[in-house]
Design a protein around this motif. Structure first.
Motif, PDB file in Angstrom:
ATOM      1  N   GLY A  85       0.268  -1.187   0.073  1.00 54.30           N
ATOM      2  CA  GLY A  85       0.140  -0.065  -0.242  1.00 54.30           C
ATOM      3  C   GLY A  85       0.951   1.430  -0.109  1.00 54.30           C
ATOM      4  N   SER A  86      -0.060   2.090  -0.262  1.00 53.03           N
ATOM      5  CA  SER A  86       1.000   3.385  -0.081  1.00 53.03           C
ATOM      6  C   SER A  86       1.182   3.940   1.530  1.00 53.03           C
ATOM      7  N   ASP A  87       2.252   4.417   1.687  1.00 50.57           N
ATOM      8  CA  ASP A  87       2.764   4.433   3.023  1.00 50.57           C
ATOM      9  C   ASP A  87       1.908   5.408   3.672  1.00 50.57           C
ATOM     10  N   LEU A  88       1.290   6.068   3.269  1.00 52.80           N
ATOM     11  CA  LEU A  88      -0.472   6.541   3.817  1.00 52.80           C
ATOM     12  C   LEU A  88      -1.503   5.371   4.981  1.00 52.80           C
ATOM     13  N   CYS A  89      -1.020   4.084   4.049  1.00 51.23           N
ATOM     14  CA  CYS A  89      -2.449   2.647   4.832  1.00 51.23           C
ATOM     15  C   CYS A  89      -1.303   2.172   5.619  1.00 51.23           C
ATOM     16  N   THR A  90      -2.167   2.586   7.230  1.00 48.42           N
ATOM     17  CA  THR A  90      -1.861   1.898   8.263  1.00 48.42           C
ATOM     18  C   THR A  90      -3.043   1.515   9.059  1.00 48.42           C
ATOM     19  N   VAL A  91      -2.923  -0.825   8.454  1.00 50.40           N
ATOM     20  CA  VAL A  91      -4.186  -1.216   8.538  1.00 50.40           C
ATOM     21  C   VAL A  91      -4.622  -2.059  10.530  1.00 50.40           C
ATOM     22  N   VAL A  92      -4.956  -1.915  10.857  1.00 53.54           N
ATOM     23  CA  VAL A  92      -5.063  -3.312  12.115  1.00 53.54           C
ATOM     24  C   VAL A  92      -6.377  -3.731  12.028  1.00 53.54           C
ATOM     25  N   ASP A  93      -6.031  -4.994  13.064  1.00 53.20           N
ATOM     26  CA  ASP A  93      -7.605  -5.970  13.272  1.00 53.20           C
ATOM     27  C   ASP A  93      -7.502  -6.050  14.659  1.00 53.20           C
ATOM     28  N   ASP A  94      -8.546  -4.721  15.191  1.00 54.99           N
ATOM     29  CA  ASP A  94      -8.199  -4.413  16.621  1.00 54.99           C
ATOM     30  C   ASP A  94      -9.609  -5.496  17.365  1.00 54.99           C
ATOM     31  N   GLY A  95      -9.389  -6.244  17.671  1.00 52.88           N
ATOM     32  CA  GLY A  95     -10.754  -7.614  18.890  1.00 52.88           C
ATOM     33  C   GLY A  95     -10.631  -6.358  19.926  1.00 52.88           C
ATOM     34  N   THR A  96     -10.138  -5.384  20.623  1.00 52.73           N
ATOM     35  CA  THR A  96      -9.672  -5.133  22.188  1.00 52.73           C
ATOM     36  C   THR A  96     -10.753  -3.864  22.567  1.00 52.73           C
ATOM     37  N   LEU A  97     -11.678  -3.338  21.163  1.00 52.47           N
ATOM     38  CA  LEU A  97     -12.246  -2.035  21.414  1.00 52.47           C
ATOM     39  C   LEU A  97     -13.252  -2.368  22.612  1.00 52.47           C
ATOM     40  N   GLU A  98     -13.459  -1.485  23.147  1.00 53.19           N
ATOM     41  CA  GLU A  98     -14.396  -1.992  23.922  1.00 53.19           C
ATOM     42  C   GLU A  98     -15.930  -1.761  23.966  1.00 53.19           C
ATOM     43  N   HIS A  99     -16.876  -2.390  23.739  1.00 55.01           N
ATOM     44  CA  HIS A  99     -18.010  -3.035  23.878  1.00 55.01           C
ATOM     45  C   HIS A  99     -19.249  -3.025  21.913  1.00 55.01           C
ATOM     46  N   ARG A 100     -17.507  -3.079  20.824  1.00 60.17           N
ATOM     47  CA  ARG A 100     -17.673  -3.462  20.102  1.00 60.17           C
ATOM     48  C   ARG A 100     -17.845  -4.813  19.237  1.00 60.17           C
ATOM     49  N   ARG A 101     -18.901  -4.677  18.589  1.00 61.78           N
ATOM     50  CA  ARG A 101     -19.582  -5.704  17.817  1.00 61.78           C
ATOM     51  C   ARG A 101     -18.652  -6.744  17.436  1.00 61.78           C
ATOM     52  N   GLY A 102     -17.837  -6.946  16.475  1.00 65.26           N
ATOM     53  CA  GLY A 102     -16.722  -7.330  16.753  1.00 65.26           C
ATOM     54  C   GLY A 102     -15.473  -7.240  17.532  1.00 65.26           C
ATOM     55  N   SER A 103     -15.815  -7.143  19.025  1.00 63.17           N
ATOM     56  CA  SER A 103     -14.704  -7.389  19.748  1.00 63.17           C
ATOM     57  C   SER A 103     -14.704  -9.180  20.670  1.00 63.17           C
ATOM     58  N   LEU A 104     -14.261  -9.437  21.450  1.00 58.38           N
ATOM     59  CA  LEU A 104     -14.001 -10.099  21.874  1.00 58.38           C
ATOM     60  C   LEU A 104     -12.704 -10.344  23.493  1.00 58.38           C
ATOM     61  N   ASN A 105     -13.550 -10.674  24.244  1.00 58.59           N
ATOM     62  CA  ASN A 105     -12.794 -10.865  25.745  1.00 58.59           C
ATOM     63  C   ASN A 105     -11.375 -12.345  24.987  1.00 58.59           C
ATOM     64  N   ILE A 106     -12.068 -13.335  25.106  1.00 62.65           N
ATOM     65  CA  ILE A 106     -11.198 -13.744  23.947  1.00 62.65           C
ATOM     66  C   ILE A 106     -11.746 -14.909  23.512  1.00 62.65           C
ATOM     67  N   ASP A 107     -10.720 -14.644  22.250  1.00 61.24           N
ATOM     68  CA  ASP A 107     -11.633 -16.325  20.727  1.00 61.24           C
ATOM     69  C   ASP A 107     -12.245 -16.771  21.040  1.00 61.24           C
ATOM     70  N   ASP A 108     -12.272 -17.617  20.818  1.00 60.89           N
ATOM     71  CA  ASP A 108     -13.201 -19.246  20.252  1.00 60.89           C
ATOM     72  C   ASP A 108     -12.087 -20.453  20.968  1.00 60.89           C
ATOM     73  N   GLU A 109     -10.446 -19.616  21.022  1.00 60.47           N
ATOM     74  CA  GLU A 109     -10.301 -20.889  21.354  1.00 60.47           C
ATOM     75  C   GLU A 109      -9.498 -20.648  22.746  1.00 60.47           C
ATOM     76  N   GLY A 110     -10.288 -19.620  22.829  1.00 64.59           N
ATOM     77  CA  GLY A 110      -8.989 -19.000  24.989  1.00 64.59           C
ATOM     78  C   GLY A 110      -7.927 -17.881  24.716  1.00 64.59           C
ATOM     79  N   VAL A 111      -7.763 -17.812  22.680  1.00 62.05           N
ATOM     80  CA  VAL A 111      -6.711 -16.093  23.444  1.00 62.05           C
ATOM     81  C   VAL A 111      -7.100 -15.172  23.073  1.00 62.05           C
ATOM     82  N   PRO A 112      -6.817 -14.634  24.372  1.00 62.05           N
ATOM     83  CA  PRO A 112      -7.145 -12.970  24.823  1.00 62.05           C
ATOM     84  C   PRO A 112      -7.270 -12.149  22.806  1.00 62.05           C
ATOM     85  N   SER A 113      -7.877 -11.663  22.721  1.00 59.35           N
ATOM     86  CA  SER A 113      -7.993 -10.533  21.634  1.00 59.35           C
ATOM     87  C   SER A 113      -6.717  -9.564  21.134  1.00 59.35           C
ATOM     88  N   GLU A 114      -6.646  -9.216  20.407  1.00 62.85           N
ATOM     89  CA  GLU A 114      -5.298  -8.636  20.212  1.00 62.85           C
ATOM     90  C   GLU A 114      -5.529  -7.618  19.250  1.00 62.85           C
TER      91      GLU A 114
END
Lengths: 451, 484
Positions: B292-321
């Motif tokens: 990507g161009s150097d303007l692009c930084t993309v993350v996957d973040d399961g640690t946002l409070e109350h968000r629909r995609g967030s998880l305290n742990i994933d379905d293998e017991g690993v805390p989301s990151e």
């Protein structure tokens, strides 16, 4: 290994025991004072294996059951479901449904389908051919399928594997009109997907076969070979200039066009005025040569059903005759809202067939001359309210009736009302695998967006 | 079903196992049964969930649905192989049967030990509340009726209003032979409004909605529910004036928030570990390369409070990151579950997810978004001479292998000489994942996440996800309209 398996798979209850649970639930509902009720139960078991690069990747044993109960207190309705068939769980579900019905509004159109429409004779449609395939056999067949694809050509560089799945199950439906029916079905499928690569990147394609009876499945090696040929053809795909040309939808993607029509004539979309085919009953929506039938009682076929999910007897009929829309797709609720009769389509249509023409795909390509053959559609750019159509596509550029080169990363766009009226021909190359059976469809002109 | 008041492992375990009299030693023994075959790893996933939905149409709530589901899935992993079986009965005989079936993936082998349990402490991103009981049933109906009245009051051209309120309460317990011992209690609510407007025989639709891992009060607070009704009407009315969309390649400005579905489709799926381990993704083997161009930084973040995609742990017991996928245009890494992480020699990133106990886990996204840049959105639009401004989308799809993706605009405008001029009908945008971020020439300072209605499908499994991005300018994307 096989001993373990038999135990895990031997769980499907017979129709009689499911019917007795249904009767028990109807009794419980009666005890709660409901005026009417209906119950649907199903139990299914099966096996899926996936093989990739000659090795087993997954073995999954499926075993699912469920019950849904809908209760009516006069015109108020509530629904609940559970996967637990214990008496306590069934009582909980009935209580939950009855509790909901205390809060939902009086709906003058709510209720069971009319008693006189219940199927009285339930024809045996020959839908149950259990296989009982062992994981070892399933793995062998999947390996044979993938090997046939990978050994077809050295350019095949990678694979997503081959899968075999075999499922069987029993469904029962009963309601307080006294209707109680059930039957067992089976479904077996085999599929394969491989990858080719050149300087421009990788391309993938697939093929599959599905049948009620395993003997009707395409041979494993044949599925693999078709997968290889389809994938190899995509090498060197490029975009085309933005233009307006005729488009031939290959039979295996053409069914989606018919399914958009069916969605637009479904009762729910009609009474919500969410359809581009609103008020088109009795009107010309296709050219005169087009005839579309619904045939629910075809023997041994995937889409067949003796009655719909409200117990209403299904029947053969014309959806489109001489290009004119003959009927809608209605369950009892939408029918009442529209002041019409149920067409036995609660839960959907059963085997829709567009009458094939004389030309196969080759013949249609010649008829088209110059244009686009579409073999893959991507995305959800179909608006049922307006008929606006814009989807990603891949396929082949055609000149003088001959394929010239593969095409990808383009979109095709038009409006479904126009596309239906601009249908030029239906192919004889009918794809019979799905619930909608059609040959390739040639559409006069669509906008291709490319470079 | 009695619900635990806190999400502690003990409470969840008590609720899930005590009705059948199952104890930890039983579960240990079941896992040991699996490990008598030549298996690297095995896990048991217990789940108990409740779901409800209420639907309004034609001004009345005509239907309500309540469902309960519970069961346990047993998985055995040996090398690249997975064996899997499940049961909707949480009881010892059913568990043993599932375990025996799952281990069939591997031959009988050395008896390996189950590691000592390590209680994994997940995040605390949402409360273990039961949203179904957070509002009385009558109040749920009143809320839906209020939205119906609001939508109809806004404009006489509103002819149809459909609204639905849904809530889920999902309790999971996980035990694995690597010592994982974890639990999570996951609330999820959603509210959607859809309207049909009509003028001079032309009909158009508009829809809006939101959701999160809280309870129903969320929709009442700050008049959020009413906001969805207003937004659905606004969109539908704009579509009444929309002209045919252009066809061809042009500059495209994507609005902030939900248009981040572009990142989900074009980039996110291609960075899931399974496709990359198998070499079937257009991004395979490209860690460290510029994508990507150097303007692009993309993350996957399961640690946002109350968000629909967030998880305290994933379905293998690993805390989301919060996993950096692309940093300043350079590919940093993939999203991993345990199986693919082990085979690729890296650590799980807490992205192992499954639709339910009856499905195998695989690498999936959580909340995927691009970090903000420097430009005001107005500046970005002003820089475009002739292009498309797409602010709302329906769904999208991607072919992981070729990298080709599409997504369909539900609200878009033409930009002419730096000004937004008129609305155009929903056009599909198509592009190539590894190529599209290289064409990002401006990134806005207005990062927004979507309202919380996203559902992602992969191999037949659906999971809730979030997306987001700031306003972006893409220099050359194919727009699939009808107007040549």
């Amino acid at each position: 290994m096989s001993g373990d398996i038999a135990k895990a798979r031997d769980i499907v209850k017979d129709k009689a025991s499911l019917e007795s649970i249904a009767a028990q639930v109807l009794q419980l509902v009666k005890g709660q004072g409901a005026t009417a009720a209906e119950v649907a139960l199903s139990e299914e078991s099966g096996l899926s294996v996936n093989v990739r690069l000659g090795e087993v990747e997954t073995i999954e044993f499926n075993k699912d059951k469920g019950i849904g109960v809908t209760v009516y207190f006069d015109q108020r309705k509530g629904t609940a479901s559970t996967a637990d068939f214990s008496t306590a769980a069934l009582e909980d579900a009935v209580r939950a449904a009855c509790s909901i019905a205390k809060f939902t509004a009086e709906d003058p159109y709510a209720g069971l389908a009319d008693a006189e429409r219940m199927a009285t004779e339930i024809p045996d449609l020959d839908l149950y051919y259990p296989w009982g395939v062992s994981p070892d056999t399933a793995i062998e067949l999947a390996k044979e399928c993938e090997d046939a694809a990978r050994s077809y050509d050295a350019q095949i560089s990678n694979s997503e594997g081959a899968s075999l799945s075999s499922h069987e199950g029993t469904r029962v439906y009963a309601n307080s009109h006294g209707f109680s029916g059930g039957y067992s079905t089976s479904r077996h499928s085999m599929s394969c997907s491989v990858i080719v690569e050149d300087d421009n990147g990788m391309q993938r394609d697939y093929w599959y076969s599905v049948a009620r009876d395993r003997h009707d499945l395409e041979a494993a090696a044949e599925i693999g070979k078709k997968t290889a040929i389809r994938t190899l053809q995509r090498l060197g795909g490029r975009r085309v200039d933005t233009c307006k040309v005729p488009v031939l939808f290959a039979a295996d993607v053409a069914g989606s066009l018919v399914s958009h029509m069916i969605s637009a004539i479904r009762g729910g979309n009609l009474y919500r005025k969410s359809s581009f085919l609103l008020d088109k009953l009795g009107e010309q929506i296709f050219p005169e040569f087009v005839h579309i039938h619904e045939q629910p009682h075809m023997k041994k076929v995937l889409g067949s059903a003796p009655y719909d999910s409200e117990g209403v007897a299904t029947y053969a009929r014309d959806l489109v005759r001489d290009g004119v829309l003959q009927g809608y797709v209605l369950d009892s609720y939408s029918a009442r809202k529209l002041g019409m009769e149920s067409t036995g389509n609660s839960g959907g249509v059963h085997n829709v067939l567009i009458e094939p023409g004389a030309l196969d795909q080759q013949g249609l390509l010649r008829e088209m001359g110059t244009g686009l053959l579409v073999t893959e559609l991507l995305g959800m750019g179909v608006n049922t309210v307006t008929g606006d159509y814009s989807r990603g596509a891949a396929g082949f550029w055609v000149e003088n009736g001959e394929i010239v080169y593969p095409v990808d990363e383009i979109t095709i766009a038009s409006n479904l009302s126009d596309m239906f009226m601009q249908l030029q021909a239906v192919g004889s190359d009918v794809d019979r695998r799905g619930n909608i059976k059609t040959g390739s469809l040639l559409i006069d002109a669509m906008t291709i967006a490319g470079t | 079903m009695s619900m635990p008041l806190t999400a502690s492992i003990d409470n969840v375990q008590q609720m899930m196992l005590s009705p059948s009299g199952l104890g930890m030693q039983d579960l240990e023994q079941v896992l040991s049964t699996i490990m008598r075959h030549d298996v690297d790893y095995a896990d048991l996933y217990f789940q108990s969930s409740r779901f409800e939905s209420w639907t309004l149409e034609d001004g009345i709530v005509t239907d309500g649905v309540h469902s309960v589901e519970q069961g346990v899935g047993a998985r055995a992993v040996s090398g690249e192989k997975s064996g899997f079986a499940y049961s909707d009965e949480i009881a010892l005989p059913a568990l043993q049967e599932a375990a025996t079936a799952a281990r069939a993936i591997a031959r009988q082998g050395q008896d390996k030990q189950v590691k000592a349990w390590t209680r994994s402490q997940g995040h605390n991103l949402y409360l273990p509340t039961d949203p179904l009981g957070s509002l009385g049933d009558q109040a749920k109906i009143d809320l839906l009726e209020l939205l119906d009245r609001e939508a109809r009051k806004l404009d006489p051209r509103v002819k149809q209003v459909t609204a639905s309120l849904a809530g889920g309460y999902d309790v999971v317990l996980l035990l694995a032979t690597d010592g994982t011992h974890a639990a999570d209690v996951r609330p999820l609510v959603r509210l959607n409004v859809s309207v049909i407007v009509e003028q001079d025989g032309r009909r158009e639709q508009g829809s809006s909605g939101g959701g999160c891992r809280r309870d129903y009060q969320y929709f009442i607070d700050e008049e959020r529910g009413l906001g969805y009704a207003r937004e659905a009407v606004r969109q539908a009315l704009i579509n009444l004036d929309a002209k045919e969309a252009p066809a061809g390649t042009m500059q495209v400005v994507l609005g902030s928030g939900w248009p981040g579905v572009l990142l989900h489709e074009a980039i996110g799926h291609g960075l899931e570990g399974d496709f990359n381990r198998k070499g079937t993704s257009a991004f395979s083997g490209r860690v460290g390369e510029r994508v990507g161009s150097d303007l692009c930084t993309v993350v996957d973040d399961g640690t946002l409070e109350h968000r629909r995609g967030s998880l305290n742990i994933d379905d293998e017991g690993v805390p989301s990151e919060n996993t950096v996928l692309i940093e300043k245009g350079v590919l940093k890494g993939y999203m991993q579950d345990k199986l693919n992480a082990r085979l690729m020699g890296v650590a799980s990133t807490g992205n192992g997810r499954r639709e339910s106990y009856a499905h195998l886990p695989m690498p999936r996204m959580t909340n995927t978004y691009m970090l903000p840049g420097q430009h005001a959105p107005e500046e970005i639009i002003a820089s475009v001479k002739n292009g498309l401004y797409a602010v709302n989308f329906g769904g999208g799809q991607v072919d992981i292998t070729s990298g080709k993706f599409v997504f369909s605009a539900s609200e878009a405008y033409m930009i002419e000489n730096g000004k937004v001029t008129y609305p155009v009908k929903g056009a599909t945008l198509i592009g190539n994942g590894p190529d599209v971020l290289q064409r990002v020439t401006m990134v806005g300072d207005d990062l927004a996440l979507d309202a919380g209605v996203g559902t992602c499908g992969k191999e037949g499994q659906s999971v809730p996800v979030g997306v987001g991005q700031p306003t972006l300018l893409i220099d050359g994307l194919t727009v699939g309209g009808t107007s040549v």
